[in-house]
Write a protein that holds these residues in place. Structure first.
Motif, PDB file in Angstrom:
ATOM      1  N   PRO A  15      16.723  36.615   4.783  1.00  0.00           N
ATOM      2  CA  PRO A  15      15.846  36.467   3.618  1.00  0.00           C
ATOM      3  C   PRO A  15      14.429  36.977   3.830  1.00  0.00           C
ATOM      4  O   PRO A  15      13.642  37.039   2.890  1.00  0.00           O
ATOM      5  CB  PRO A  15      15.839  34.946   3.378  1.00  0.00           C
ATOM      6  N   GLY A  16      14.087  37.338   5.070  1.00  0.00           N
ATOM      7  CA  GLY A  16      12.741  37.830   5.361  1.00  0.00           C
ATOM      8  C   GLY A  16      11.837  36.784   5.978  1.00  0.00           C
ATOM      9  O   GLY A  16      10.660  37.049   6.223  1.00  0.00           O
ATOM     10  N   PHE A  17      12.370  35.604   6.237  1.00  0.00           N
ATOM     11  CA  PHE A  17      11.600  34.518   6.837  1.00  0.00           C
ATOM     12  C   PHE A  17      12.566  33.522   7.440  1.00  0.00           C
ATOM     13  O   PHE A  17      13.761  33.517   7.126  1.00  0.00           O
ATOM     14  CB  PHE A  17      10.715  33.821   5.798  1.00  0.00           C
ATOM     15  N   ASP A  18      12.061  32.691   8.327  1.00  0.00           N
ATOM     16  CA  ASP A  18      12.824  31.590   8.891  1.00  0.00           C
ATOM     17  C   ASP A  18      12.269  30.304   8.294  1.00  0.00           C
ATOM     18  O   ASP A  18      11.128  29.920   8.578  1.00  0.00           O
ATOM     19  CB  ASP A  18      12.702  31.574  10.417  1.00  0.00           C
ATOM     20  N   ALA A  19      13.068  29.647   7.467  1.00  0.00           N
ATOM     21  CA  ALA A  19      12.587  28.476   6.720  1.00  0.00           C
ATOM     22  C   ALA A  19      12.116  27.360   7.636  1.00  0.00           C
ATOM     23  O   ALA A  19      11.240  26.569   7.262  1.00  0.00           O
ATOM     24  CB  ALA A  19      13.689  27.962   5.793  1.00  0.00           C
ATOM     25  N   ASP A  20      12.656  27.287   8.833  1.00  0.00           N
ATOM     26  CA  ASP A  20      12.295  26.214   9.760  1.00  0.00           C
ATOM     27  C   ASP A  20      11.144  26.629  10.667  1.00  0.00           C
ATOM     28  O   ASP A  20      10.172  25.883  10.844  1.00  0.00           O
ATOM     29  CB  ASP A  20      13.508  25.825  10.596  1.00  0.00           C
ATOM     30  N   LYS A  21      11.207  27.833  11.223  1.00  0.00           N
ATOM     31  CA  LYS A  21      10.263  28.234  12.257  1.00  0.00           C
ATOM     32  C   LYS A  21       8.971  28.851  11.728  1.00  0.00           C
ATOM     33  O   LYS A  21       7.963  28.875  12.440  1.00  0.00           O
ATOM     34  CB  LYS A  21      10.938  29.220  13.213  1.00  0.00           C
ATOM     35  N   ASP A  22       8.976  29.353  10.499  1.00  0.00           N
ATOM     36  CA  ASP A  22       7.804  30.075   9.980  1.00  0.00           C
ATOM     37  C   ASP A  22       6.830  29.205   9.203  1.00  0.00           C
ATOM     38  O   ASP A  22       5.784  29.696   8.754  1.00  0.00           O
ATOM     39  CB  ASP A  22       8.246  31.247   9.087  1.00  0.00           C
ATOM     40  N   PRO A  35       7.181  36.341  -7.767  1.00  0.00           N
ATOM     41  CA  PRO A  35       8.624  36.179  -7.925  1.00  0.00           C
ATOM     42  C   PRO A  35       9.394  37.396  -7.421  1.00  0.00           C
ATOM     43  O   PRO A  35       8.832  38.462  -7.177  1.00  0.00           O
ATOM     44  CB  PRO A  35       8.782  36.022  -9.443  1.00  0.00           C
ATOM     45  N   GLY A  36      10.694  37.198  -7.277  1.00  0.00           N
ATOM     46  CA  GLY A  36      11.574  38.292  -6.899  1.00  0.00           C
ATOM     47  C   GLY A  36      12.514  37.917  -5.774  1.00  0.00           C
ATOM     48  O   GLY A  36      12.175  37.102  -4.917  1.00  0.00           O
ATOM     49  N   ALA A  37      13.724  38.498  -5.816  1.00  0.00           N
ATOM     50  CA  ALA A  37      14.723  38.296  -4.767  1.00  0.00           C
ATOM     51  C   ALA A  37      15.007  36.818  -4.535  1.00  0.00           C
ATOM     52  O   ALA A  37      15.078  36.349  -3.394  1.00  0.00           O
ATOM     53  CB  ALA A  37      14.298  38.984  -3.476  1.00  0.00           C
ATOM     54  N   SER A  38      15.172  36.073  -5.631  1.00  0.00           N
ATOM     55  CA  SER A  38      15.487  34.639  -5.550  1.00  0.00           C
ATOM     56  C   SER A  38      14.445  33.850  -4.771  1.00  0.00           C
ATOM     57  O   SER A  38      14.757  32.851  -4.112  1.00  0.00           O
ATOM     58  CB  SER A  38      16.871  34.435  -4.915  1.00  0.00           C
ATOM     59  N   GLY A  39      13.201  34.296  -4.838  1.00  0.00           N
ATOM     60  CA  GLY A  39      12.111  33.598  -4.161  1.00  0.00           C
ATOM     61  C   GLY A  39      11.799  34.127  -2.774  1.00  0.00           C
ATOM     62  O   GLY A  39      10.820  33.701  -2.151  1.00  0.00           O
ATOM     63  N   ASN A  40      12.593  35.063  -2.287  1.00  0.00           N
ATOM     64  CA  ASN A  40      12.387  35.563  -0.927  1.00  0.00           C
ATOM     65  C   ASN A  40      11.105  36.383  -0.782  1.00  0.00           C
ATOM     66  O   ASN A  40      10.455  36.352   0.274  1.00  0.00           O
ATOM     67  CB  ASN A  40      13.577  36.413  -0.488  1.00  0.00           C
ATOM     68  N   ILE A  41      10.724  37.115  -1.816  1.00  0.00           N
ATOM     69  CA  ILE A  41       9.550  37.992  -1.717  1.00  0.00           C
ATOM     70  C   ILE A  41       8.289  37.169  -1.479  1.00  0.00           C
ATOM     71  O   ILE A  41       7.516  37.418  -0.546  1.00  0.00           O
ATOM     72  CB  ILE A  41       9.421  38.862  -2.974  1.00  0.00           C
ATOM     73  N   GLY A  42       8.061  36.181  -2.329  1.00  0.00           N
ATOM     74  CA  GLY A  42       6.859  35.365  -2.185  1.00  0.00           C
ATOM     75  C   GLY A  42       6.868  34.522  -0.926  1.00  0.00           C
ATOM     76  O   GLY A  42       5.830  34.360  -0.268  1.00  0.00           O
ATOM     77  N   THR A  43       8.033  33.998  -0.565  1.00  0.00           N
ATOM     78  CA  THR A  43       8.115  33.154   0.621  1.00  0.00           C
ATOM     79  C   THR A  43       7.895  33.973   1.888  1.00  0.00           C
ATOM     80  O   THR A  43       7.213  33.522   2.824  1.00  0.00           O
ATOM     81  CB  THR A  43       9.478  32.446   0.670  1.00  0.00           C
ATOM     82  N   ALA A  44       8.445  35.174   1.922  1.00  0.00           N
ATOM     83  CA  ALA A  44       8.219  36.050   3.076  1.00  0.00           C
ATOM     84  C   ALA A  44       6.749  36.427   3.195  1.00  0.00           C
ATOM     85  O   ALA A  44       6.195  36.504   4.305  1.00  0.00           O
ATOM     86  CB  ALA A  44       9.083  37.304   2.962  1.00  0.00           C
TER      87      ALA A  44
END
Length: 324
Positions: free
Chosen positions: A112-119, A73-82
């Motif tokens: 956010p540290g990632f591209d939700a579509d491309k990554d 968890p962390g940063a509204s989910g950005n940490i784990g998703t990145a």
């Protein structure tokens, strides 16, 4: 934004990989031959975590290797998703995407540290996650109608515990309907529920999955579904209590980092479809407070996710929402 759209399954999953040759298919035929990690970008106990643990157990049994949940968890989910986006695309790191991480955050955060579509590549839409609007035992309201009247009589003074970025979206949508609650953000469902149970915050906006564990201790005023839910007996919908067509659900979708071999994606999508079609799965999800997701193959799901991002971005921009 209507989460209950009717979709057809369309092309078979196998048709998504027409260029997969026999030799290439053989190269990953033994996947998985060791434990597989599923990253959840939220704390343990939230709805995404609850759902992921169910599917991890089913995949472990179906594929003969352990599927282990890794909460980051962390940063509204950005940490784990990145972290998932940067993972080696070998099929041993998956991520349970969510409406917060993959539909809201791209519009909330400049980077956010990632591209939700491309990554990421989409595998399976696993569940719709409706919300409950609840009140502490001592709050002077016993229905959503009463809460609406109280909030309008004292604009911005009735506090609401918000444990997630998607919960914040529900709050903003209530404000757009002239229900001027004041949101207080918490790190997760457990903290938000503790504050509500203790009477420190009179209102809670969280998923049905997280709220139902405390039925009888908090007063559930409404659910954001089109019809009442069996897992919330006696609770009316928001639409029945002065907010017509107020329906919204978060969602989960199993994904892999971009570049995972097609044959692994096919195997994973096939097993997830089998699991999702099991009557016991739908009963278990219903008992947990989830709703059945549309049966989308990966190509359809990719298009659905892009539309969700557009829909969420419109609400976020109109409400002038900002990240914490």
């Amino acid at each position: 934004m209507n989460q209950w759209k009717t979709w057809t399954r369309g092309l078979a999953v196998v048709a998504l990989f027409p260029t997969l040759g026999f030799a290439q298919a053989q190269s990953h035929a033994d996947w998985p031959n060791r434990a597989v990690k599923i990253i959840v970008a939220y704390p343990a106990g939230q709805s995404t975590d609850i759902a992921t643990r169910y599917f991890a157990e089913k995949l472990s049994r179906a594929l003969g290797q352990g599927f282990v949940v890794d909460n980051r968890p962390g940063a509204s989910g950005n940490i784990g998703t990145a972290a998932a986006a940067r993972a080696t695309p070998d099929g041993y790191t998956l991520v349970m995407g969510a409406s917060g991480t993959h539909a809201m955050n791209p519009a909330l955060f400049p980077n956010p540290g990632f591209d939700a579509d491309k990554d990421f590549d989409a595998i399976a839409l696993t569940a719709l996650i409706p919300f409950a609007i609840s009140a502490s035992a001592g709050a002077p309201v016993n229905s959503l109608t009463e809460l609406i009247a109280l909030a309008r009589s004292k604009p911005g003074t009735v506090d609401a515990a918000i444990p997630s970025v998607t919960g914040q979206l529900v709050l903003e949508m209530l404000k757009q309907r002239d229900v001027p609650l004041f949101g207080i953000r918490f790190k997760g469902s457990a903290d938000a529920m503790t504050a509500t149970l203790g009477g420190h915050v009179p209102v809670l906006i969280d998923t049905v999955a997280a709220t139902r564990t405390q039925l009888g201790k908090v007063k559930v005023l409404a659910v954001t579904t089109t019809t009442p839910m069996a897992s919330m007996p006696g609770v009316k919908t928001a639409s029945e209590q002065g907010l017509p067509n107020f329906t919204i659900a978060a969602w989960n979708a199993l994904m892999v980092p971009k570049g995972v071999p097609a044959e692994i994606q096919l195997k994973l999508a096939t097993e997830m479809r089998k699991i999702l079609d099991l009557p016991e799965t739908q009963k278990a999800l219903g008992d947990l407070g989830f709703e059945r997701a549309p049966a989308l193959n990966p190509t359809e799901l990719t298009a659905w996710l892009r539309e969700e991002r557009r829909n969420y971005a419109q609400v976020i921009q109109s409400a002038h929402m900002k990240p914490d």
